[in-house]
Design a protein around this motif. Structure first.
Motif, PDB file in Angstrom:
ATOM      1  N   GLU A 231      28.224  79.340  82.191  1.00  0.00           N
ATOM      2  CA  GLU A 231      28.270  77.902  82.340  1.00  0.00           C
ATOM      3  C   GLU A 231      26.669  78.306  81.368  1.00  0.00           C
ATOM      4  O   GLU A 231      25.882  76.765  80.322  1.00  0.00           O
ATOM      5  N   VAL A 232      25.547  79.257  81.530  1.00  0.00           N
ATOM      6  CA  VAL A 232      24.262  79.728  80.772  1.00  0.00           C
ATOM      7  C   VAL A 232      24.883  79.179  79.745  1.00  0.00           C
ATOM      8  O   VAL A 232      24.127  78.524  78.463  1.00  0.00           O
ATOM      9  N   ARG A 233      25.409  80.582  79.110  1.00  0.00           N
ATOM     10  CA  ARG A 233      25.737  80.357  77.804  1.00  0.00           C
ATOM     11  C   ARG A 233      26.075  78.702  76.909  1.00  0.00           C
ATOM     12  O   ARG A 233      25.532  78.712  75.738  1.00  0.00           O
ATOM     13  N   ARG A 234      26.692  77.935  77.340  1.00  0.00           N
ATOM     14  CA  ARG A 234      27.031  77.195  76.689  1.00  0.00           C
ATOM     15  C   ARG A 234      26.112  75.985  76.748  1.00  0.00           C
ATOM     16  O   ARG A 234      25.745  75.606  76.039  1.00  0.00           O
ATOM     17  N   ILE A 235      25.206  75.912  78.105  1.00  0.00           N
ATOM     18  CA  ILE A 235      24.000  74.727  77.756  1.00  0.00           C
ATOM     19  C   ILE A 235      23.066  75.554  76.750  1.00  0.00           C
ATOM     20  O   ILE A 235      22.547  74.593  76.072  1.00  0.00           O
ATOM     21  N   LYS A 236      23.151  76.494  77.000  1.00  0.00           N
ATOM     22  CA  LYS A 236      21.913  77.514  75.505  1.00  0.00           C
ATOM     23  C   LYS A 236      22.809  76.529  74.485  1.00  0.00           C
ATOM     24  O   LYS A 236      21.984  76.875  73.358  1.00  0.00           O
ATOM     25  N   LYS A 237      24.166  77.208  73.982  1.00  0.00           N
ATOM     26  CA  LYS A 237      24.197  76.586  72.819  1.00  0.00           C
ATOM     27  C   LYS A 237      24.115  75.405  72.474  1.00  0.00           C
ATOM     28  O   LYS A 237      23.638  74.949  71.469  1.00  0.00           O
ATOM     29  N   LYS A 238      24.318  74.135  73.647  1.00  0.00           N
ATOM     30  CA  LYS A 238      24.379  72.621  73.344  1.00  0.00           C
ATOM     31  C   LYS A 238      22.808  72.410  73.283  1.00  0.00           C
ATOM     32  O   LYS A 238      22.856  72.097  72.276  1.00  0.00           O
ATOM     33  N   MET A 239      22.378  73.678  73.620  1.00  0.00           N
ATOM     34  CA  MET A 239      20.882  72.885  72.824  1.00  0.00           C
ATOM     35  C   MET A 239      20.165  73.757  72.326  1.00  0.00           C
ATOM     36  O   MET A 239      19.216  72.985  71.105  1.00  0.00           O
ATOM     37  N   GLY A 240      21.056  74.837  70.985  1.00  0.00           N
ATOM     38  CA  GLY A 240      20.470  75.339  70.127  1.00  0.00           C
ATOM     39  C   GLY A 240      21.005  74.199  69.502  1.00  0.00           C
ATOM     40  O   GLY A 240      20.577  73.993  68.319  1.00  0.00           O
ATOM     41  N   GLU A 241      21.782  73.602  69.964  1.00  0.00           N
ATOM     42  CA  GLU A 241      22.777  72.710  68.287  1.00  0.00           C
ATOM     43  C   GLU A 241      21.992  71.378  68.359  1.00  0.00           C
ATOM     44  O   GLU A 241      22.013  71.501  67.542  1.00  0.00           O
ATOM     45  N   ALA A 242      21.940  70.932  69.444  1.00  0.00           N
ATOM     46  CA  ALA A 242      20.884  69.854  69.201  1.00  0.00           C
ATOM     47  C   ALA A 242      19.342  70.026  68.706  1.00  0.00           C
ATOM     48  O   ALA A 242      19.117  68.889  68.199  1.00  0.00           O
ATOM     49  N   ALA A 243      18.979  71.139  68.479  1.00  0.00           N
ATOM     50  CA  ALA A 243      17.957  71.496  67.393  1.00  0.00           C
ATOM     51  C   ALA A 243      17.764  72.162  66.952  1.00  0.00           C
ATOM     52  O   ALA A 243      16.994  71.642  65.466  1.00  0.00           O
TER      53      ALA A 243
END
Lengths: 135, 485
Positions: B473-485
């Protein structure tokens, strides 16, 4: 008013078999709470303080103070040394200093002990609320 | 009723592997061979203190939730934190610890295990001085002299003496229990005589026995078989069965260790007492140490927590090195939690360091005193915490615990302990060694498999699985945060 006797002592914390078995039963179990909210004192020191087995006493260090039940030590003689089993009650008064290596000073802490028959030994919930204001 | 044999006890670092459990209707109803702590764990694991549902704190109260929601909230807290601490790990399996380290690397936090508040100083000293050690099996079969220093196995490792040292029956060394039973009987007899005199001559002063350390030395030097020396600040239950008991003054272990080093090198001490113990008595004990064939020194938190801390261990290791010039001697720390040695081992495999590992710079960094969890908390640097299989709120000094509970706190634990009561996210887990299998390391670094003997309550997962889900879940959230940035 007569001044209450106070004794300068060295505080040790450590395991007891009651604490060990109590922690496995559950940290809020009666056995555990009763095994860690006590302070083992040398019988001679108890005489000096004028306290009996089961009297409430206040243990104070430079880091805090806590009320626990006095217990006659079966491991005497160790005059000037008191022992509280590991647990929340002990950790309210232990020395957090790690001396730069990560290990707080849980043993050999200068402390004072005085009778506190009028003060209650706080239960787990009350102690948590008093110390951390949460829980 | 099915009986499961050769179960490993998941309580202390002794990892006794001869426990027999009787199972009835999916519950453990009888424990054979275990100590008081072992019985309490196997019989009480599913008691009233068990957490059966994940919980989240809402408006100051812990309320029940779903596992999915709890895992999502835990992952959010960790992913959003700048400097989280991930602490505990000594009461779970090596497999779970391994996932925990991956998670710490992913979130850039500090990962630390409970050795920081037990044998952390020992590890630092071992890195400096080295350690001559062996397995407990070798000690059981060969050691004819056992020393416990600053350790009370009777309370902390109740079967250690019986299984591995003085009372164990080895191939080359016989059990010394018979001589101890005689000694205890003699002591009881003496006490009975004293109380009879007291009754007969009421109010007449009864001669008070001198403090134990001033007794005439027990004639152990000529005694056949295993000898037991206990060095402690209090006359513990373990001290009562010892051939020699040395009662050291609190915080003076370092002096005493150095005095022993001098005596073993045949140097004379120009004082009458060291750390409150008469030098004559120390000479007797030093003689016993030198004249053994195979000695083993076990040390506990009496050395690591008292004044001097890691320097006490330096001196103890050096004492054993000195003794090895005269005879064969080994030394071993008495590890408390059942897999604290495993935590150190897995940490070292994966990061290069045994505890207090900081991933905040993207690579593992280790500097106890700076990256150790108590120091991080005392400096109020962390902004979230994940606690696995541990209870730091009741075991840390108040100042450190205060900062821990101020920030978002995730707890993974089977029981409602003090830390769990303070949690913002609480995820119950299965007991490793009872409801989940895994690997643990005994105090002598021997890996021992832990068995699954009963099924966990419905919906409860092992630590390893919960951590894997949080990591994903952490990896999924971080990926999402990376994409948003």
């Amino acid at each position: 008013m007569e001044e209450k006797p106070k004794l300068k002592v060295t505080l040790l914390t450590g395991r007891t078999i009651e604490q060990g078995a109590g922690k496995e039963r559950g940290k809020s179990s009666k056995e555990y709470v009763e095994s860690v909210s006590v302070c083992y004192i040398d019988p001679e020191d108890m005489k000096k303080l004028g306290v009996k087995d089961g009297t409430n006493i206040q243990v104070s260090t430079a880091f805090g103070s806590v009320v626990v039940k006095a217990k006659k030590s079966l491991r005497a003689p160790h005059p000037g040394v008191v022992f509280i089993p590991y647990g929340l009650w002990a950790n309210v008064v232990v020395d957090p200093e790690t001396h730069g290596i990560g290990m707080p000073s849980f043993k050999g802490i200068p402390a004072t002990v005085e009778p506190a028959p009028d003060k209650p030994v706080l239960g787990l919930e009350e102690l948590l609320k008093t110390v951390f204001r949460k829980g | 009723m099915p009986v499961v044999k050769a179960v490993t006890c998941p309580v202390c670092g002794s990892l006794c592997d001869d426990i027999e459990l009787t199972i009835e209707n999916g519950r453990i109803v009888k424990v054979k061979n275990g100590c008081a702590m072992c019985e309490a764990k196997f019989l009480g694991y599913c008691g009233e203190h068990r957490v059966l549902k994940p919980m989240i704190r809402k408006n100051g109260e812990l309320v029940k939730t779903t596992l999915k929601e709890a895992v999502r909230r835990a992952a959010e807290i960790l992913a959003e934190a700048n400097y989280p601490v991930l602490y505990g790990w000594s009461n779970t399996s090596c497999e779970a610890i391994s996932v925990g380290i991956e998670l710490a690397e992913e979130v850039g936090g500090v990962i630390d295990n409970t050795s920081v508040v037990c044998h952390g100083p020992s590890i630092l000293s071992i890195q400096d001085v080295g350690i001559p050690s062996c397995t407990l099996g070798q000690i059981r079969h060969r050691a004819d002299l056992i020393v416990y220093w600053g350790s009370n196995p009777w309370s902390a490792h109740p079967r250690h003496i019986e299984r591995y040292t003085a009372f164990s029956e080895g191939r080359f060394e016989k059990s010394a229990w018979r001589s101890y039973v005689n000694k205890v009987k003699a002591l009881v007899g003496r006490k009975k005589i004293q109380s009879a005199i007291k009754r007969l001559f009421f109010k007449k002063p009864v001669p008070v026995p001198p403090p134990v350390s001033e007794y005439k030395p027990y004639p152990s030097i000529t005694k056949e078989g295993r000898k037991l020396i206990v060095i402690d600040v209090r006359r513990t239950k373990s001290a009562e069965i010892a051939d020699y008991f040395v009662q050291v003054e609190p915080n003076k272990d370092y002096e005493l260790l150095q005095a022993f080093r001098a005596l073993i090198r045949d140097q004379e001490l120009e004082v009458d007492k060291v750390a409150g113990v008469p030098v004559e008595y120390l000479e007797e004990v030093a003689d016993a140490m030198v004249s053994c064939d195979f000695g083993a020194l076990f040390f506990g938190l009496g050395l690591t927590m008292s004044s001097g801390k890691l320097r006490n261990i330096d001196a103890a290791l050096s004492l054993v090195r000195d003794l090895n010039m005269r005879t064969k001697f080994v030394i071993m720390p008495m590890r408390g939690h059942f897999n604290v040695t495993g935590a150190n081992t897995v940490f070292t495999w994966q990061t290069g360091y045994p505890y207090a590992v900081d991933f905040s710079l993207g690579y593992p960094r280790y500097n106890p005193g700076e990256t150790s969890v108590v120091d991080v908390l005392l400096r109020k640097e962390s902004d979230a915490a994940l606690i696995v299989a541990s209870d730091p709120v009741s075991n840390f000094p108040r100042k450190a615990a205060e900062h821990l509970v101020e920030n978002p706190l995730i707890v993974i634990d089977p029981h409602m302990n003090v830390t769990a009561q303070m949690a913002d996210v609480l995820i119950p887990s299965a007991f490793v060694g009872i409801e989940a299998s895994g690997t643990a390391y005994r105090m002598d670094h021997v890996p021992i498999p832990l068995k699954k003997v009963v099924n966990p309550p419905r919906g409860i997962l092992p630590d390893e699985e919960i951590l894997r889900r949080i990591l994903a879940e952490v990896r999924r959230i971080k990926k999402k945060m990376g994409e948003a940035a």
